[in-house]
Design a protein around this motif. Sequence first.
Motif, PDB file in Angstrom:
ATOM      1  N   TYR A  98      -9.820 -15.527  29.662  1.00 49.39           N
ATOM      2  CA  TYR A  98     -10.659 -16.035  30.744  1.00 49.39           C
ATOM      3  C   TYR A  98     -11.084 -17.476  30.494  1.00 49.39           C
ATOM      4  O   TYR A  98     -11.113 -18.289  31.428  1.00 49.39           O
ATOM      5  CB  TYR A  98     -11.906 -15.166  30.934  1.00 49.39           C
ATOM      6  CG  TYR A  98     -12.737 -15.667  32.097  1.00 49.39           C
ATOM      7  CD1 TYR A  98     -12.391 -15.347  33.401  1.00 49.39           C
ATOM      8  CD2 TYR A  98     -13.828 -16.506  31.896  1.00 49.39           C
ATOM      9  CE1 TYR A  98     -13.115 -15.828  34.478  1.00 49.39           C
ATOM     10  CE2 TYR A  98     -14.558 -16.991  32.967  1.00 49.39           C
ATOM     11  CZ  TYR A  98     -14.201 -16.648  34.249  1.00 49.39           C
ATOM     12  OH  TYR A  98     -14.916 -17.150  35.310  1.00 49.39           O
ATOM     13  N   ILE A  99     -11.420 -17.827  29.259  1.00 50.91           N
ATOM     14  CA  ILE A  99     -11.827 -19.207  28.970  1.00 50.91           C
ATOM     15  C   ILE A  99     -10.681 -20.169  29.254  1.00 50.91           C
ATOM     16  O   ILE A  99     -10.876 -21.264  29.799  1.00 50.91           O
ATOM     17  CB  ILE A  99     -12.323 -19.331  27.511  1.00 50.91           C
ATOM     18  CG1 ILE A  99     -13.656 -18.579  27.347  1.00 50.91           C
ATOM     19  CG2 ILE A  99     -12.490 -20.789  27.110  1.00 50.91           C
ATOM     20  CD1 ILE A  99     -14.219 -18.596  25.947  1.00 50.91           C
ATOM     21  N   LYS A 100      -9.457 -19.747  28.930  1.00 52.79           N
ATOM     22  CA  LYS A 100      -8.293 -20.581  29.250  1.00 52.79           C
ATOM     23  C   LYS A 100      -8.140 -20.707  30.763  1.00 52.79           C
ATOM     24  O   LYS A 100      -7.881 -21.797  31.293  1.00 52.79           O
ATOM     25  CB  LYS A 100      -7.041 -19.961  28.631  1.00 52.79           C
ATOM     26  CG  LYS A 100      -5.786 -20.790  28.850  1.00 52.79           C
ATOM     27  CD  LYS A 100      -4.582 -20.158  28.148  1.00 52.79           C
ATOM     28  CE  LYS A 100      -3.327 -21.003  28.372  1.00 52.79           C
ATOM     29  NZ  LYS A 100      -2.150 -20.390  27.709  1.00 52.79           N
ATOM     30  N   TYR A 101      -8.307 -19.598  31.468  1.00 53.47           N
ATOM     31  CA  TYR A 101      -8.238 -19.607  32.929  1.00 53.47           C
ATOM     32  C   TYR A 101      -9.348 -20.487  33.515  1.00 53.47           C
ATOM     33  O   TYR A 101      -9.121 -21.275  34.441  1.00 53.47           O
ATOM     34  CB  TYR A 101      -8.361 -18.170  33.436  1.00 53.47           C
ATOM     35  CG  TYR A 101      -8.657 -18.037  34.911  1.00 53.47           C
ATOM     36  CD1 TYR A 101      -7.663 -18.167  35.870  1.00 53.47           C
ATOM     37  CD2 TYR A 101      -9.963 -17.761  35.345  1.00 53.47           C
ATOM     38  CE1 TYR A 101      -7.952 -18.036  37.215  1.00 53.47           C
ATOM     39  CE2 TYR A 101     -10.252 -17.632  36.698  1.00 53.47           C
ATOM     40  CZ  TYR A 101      -9.240 -17.769  37.623  1.00 53.47           C
ATOM     41  OH  TYR A 101      -9.522 -17.643  38.962  1.00 53.47           O
ATOM     42  N   TYR A 102     -10.555 -20.363  32.970  1.00 48.35           N
ATOM     43  CA  TYR A 102     -11.709 -21.118  33.461  1.00 48.35           C
ATOM     44  C   TYR A 102     -11.485 -22.620  33.281  1.00 48.35           C
ATOM     45  O   TYR A 102     -11.799 -23.408  34.178  1.00 48.35           O
ATOM     46  CB  TYR A 102     -12.958 -20.674  32.703  1.00 48.35           C
ATOM     47  CG  TYR A 102     -14.244 -21.297  33.190  1.00 48.35           C
ATOM     48  CD1 TYR A 102     -14.990 -20.696  34.203  1.00 48.35           C
ATOM     49  CD2 TYR A 102     -14.733 -22.481  32.639  1.00 48.35           C
ATOM     50  CE1 TYR A 102     -16.176 -21.257  34.651  1.00 48.35           C
ATOM     51  CE2 TYR A 102     -15.913 -23.050  33.085  1.00 48.35           C
ATOM     52  CZ  TYR A 102     -16.624 -22.436  34.092  1.00 48.35           C
ATOM     53  OH  TYR A 102     -17.794 -23.004  34.531  1.00 48.35           O
ATOM     54  N   ASN A 103     -10.945 -23.021  32.148  1.00 53.08           N
ATOM     55  CA  ASN A 103     -10.761 -24.442  31.862  1.00 53.08           C
ATOM     56  C   ASN A 103      -9.608 -25.060  32.649  1.00 53.08           C
ATOM     57  O   ASN A 103      -9.715 -26.192  33.135  1.00 53.08           O
ATOM     58  CB  ASN A 103     -10.515 -24.654  30.367  1.00 53.08           C
ATOM     59  CG  ASN A 103     -11.794 -24.563  29.544  1.00 53.08           C
ATOM     60  OD1 ASN A 103     -12.896 -24.714  30.064  1.00 53.08           O
ATOM     61  ND2 ASN A 103     -11.661 -24.303  28.256  1.00 53.08           N
ATOM     62  N   TYR A 104      -8.507 -24.319  32.796  1.00 47.79           N
ATOM     63  CA  TYR A 104      -7.284 -24.924  33.321  1.00 47.79           C
ATOM     64  C   TYR A 104      -6.943 -24.546  34.766  1.00 47.79           C
ATOM     65  O   TYR A 104      -6.209 -25.291  35.422  1.00 47.79           O
ATOM     66  CB  TYR A 104      -6.092 -24.529  32.430  1.00 47.79           C
ATOM     67  CG  TYR A 104      -6.099 -25.205  31.078  1.00 47.79           C
ATOM     68  CD1 TYR A 104      -5.455 -26.429  30.878  1.00 47.79           C
ATOM     69  CD2 TYR A 104      -6.758 -24.629  30.000  1.00 47.79           C
ATOM     70  CE1 TYR A 104      -5.458 -27.053  29.642  1.00 47.79           C
ATOM     71  CE2 TYR A 104      -6.776 -25.250  28.755  1.00 47.79           C
ATOM     72  CZ  TYR A 104      -6.126 -26.459  28.580  1.00 47.79           C
ATOM     73  OH  TYR A 104      -6.142 -27.083  27.351  1.00 47.79           O
ATOM     74  N   ILE A 105      -7.466 -23.422  35.269  1.00 54.93           N
ATOM     75  CA  ILE A 105      -7.024 -22.940  36.574  1.00 54.93           C
ATOM     76  C   ILE A 105      -8.167 -22.799  37.573  1.00 54.93           C
ATOM     77  O   ILE A 105      -8.034 -23.222  38.725  1.00 54.93           O
ATOM     78  CB  ILE A 105      -6.303 -21.587  36.433  1.00 54.93           C
ATOM     79  CG1 ILE A 105      -5.067 -21.740  35.522  1.00 54.93           C
ATOM     80  CG2 ILE A 105      -5.904 -21.034  37.800  1.00 54.93           C
ATOM     81  CD1 ILE A 105      -4.352 -20.439  35.254  1.00 54.93           C
TER      82      ILE A 105
END
Length: 383
Positions: free
Chosen positions: A357-364
């Motif tokens: 989720y943190i990757k999704y939150y930052n990039y998407i």
Amino acid sequence: MGTRVSYPYEVKMKAIEMRLSGISTKQVLIELNIRNKTQVETWLRWFKNGEIHRFEQPVGKQYTFNKGPEYKNKQTKLEVENRYLKQQIEVFKKVRRVGEEVVGEVAVQLVESLKETMCVKDICTHIGVTRSTYYRWKQASTDVKSRQSIERRIGELCRKHKFRYGYRKITALLRQELRVNHKVVQRIMQKYGWQCRVKVKKRKKNGQPCHIADNLLNRNFEATAPLQRLVTDITYLPFGQKQLYLSSIQDLYNGEIIAYSIGDCQDTDFVLNTLSQLDTLPERGTLHSDQGSVYTSYRYQQAVKGKGIIMSMSHKGTPADNAPIKSFHSVLKSETFYLDNLRSTTTAIVVQTVKDYIKYYNYIRIQAKLNNQSPVQYRQLMG
């Protein structure tokens, strides 16, 4: 002025046959040595209107309105009349399939299927409707198909983002593809129950004040450059086989999570691990936290000073002083564990869910305050 060319009846009929068989106008002009494409278009219009007699009119002469030349013989006249009667029979056969009353949608399909061989006016006459009614039905059919297409696309976007977005963000994504009003998107999402799913917010009681560092942030959550103002906090992850904690640091410039740690022990080493992930901050960079015991500990204070960071702390019992990072933690749980009903799962799944989720939150994940861009996209664009 160019010399006018007269084409024989056979050439005109051959051109009509080629066009009706799907051959392009350009190819017809080349094969039959015809000068202008408008001539072929005119012949085709005459053919659809049942005015085949005009194929034999001399160049530069027009017959009296609604009258043609005298037919060479009765056989030619009968052929023209038979063609018109066959058109009527073809229309009547199709109309009988839909019953006595002509339905708008069926009428539009009927005209579309016959207009290659007949003009719209004649088809409408045969089925007993005016041309204006046909075009009104056709526009209504187009509007329905367009609305259905928008509904399907909204459903796809809602499911893709697991119903984390409200109608404003779904509208922002749709406007990358087509023009659409936010009220239309809102009505469609309400119609199908696709609204953003949000958990109930909790309130904490105020406690006694404890002064370690001044509240330099003072609820001013704006930053003009990356790493200028940071906020940090810890949240519980009670979804696995054992209690886990998430410590994260957020950059207020674009809301990006620039450091985080997941562990099963909420101690000073835990937050120091998160702090150690920070890159070199610009001069006078500020890190804001609440007055938790790990943040007021001597080791943590020394580590912050060692990095040249100015420490800022909330007043005791005032979570609003650190609202951005608390909001992120709330959104994380709402859009993952609560949304997917992961109330009791394995520790490994909890850890992987948070990382993904943190990757999704930052990039998407787009944010309205970032001009509907993700934090990383905003930083790269503005940088």
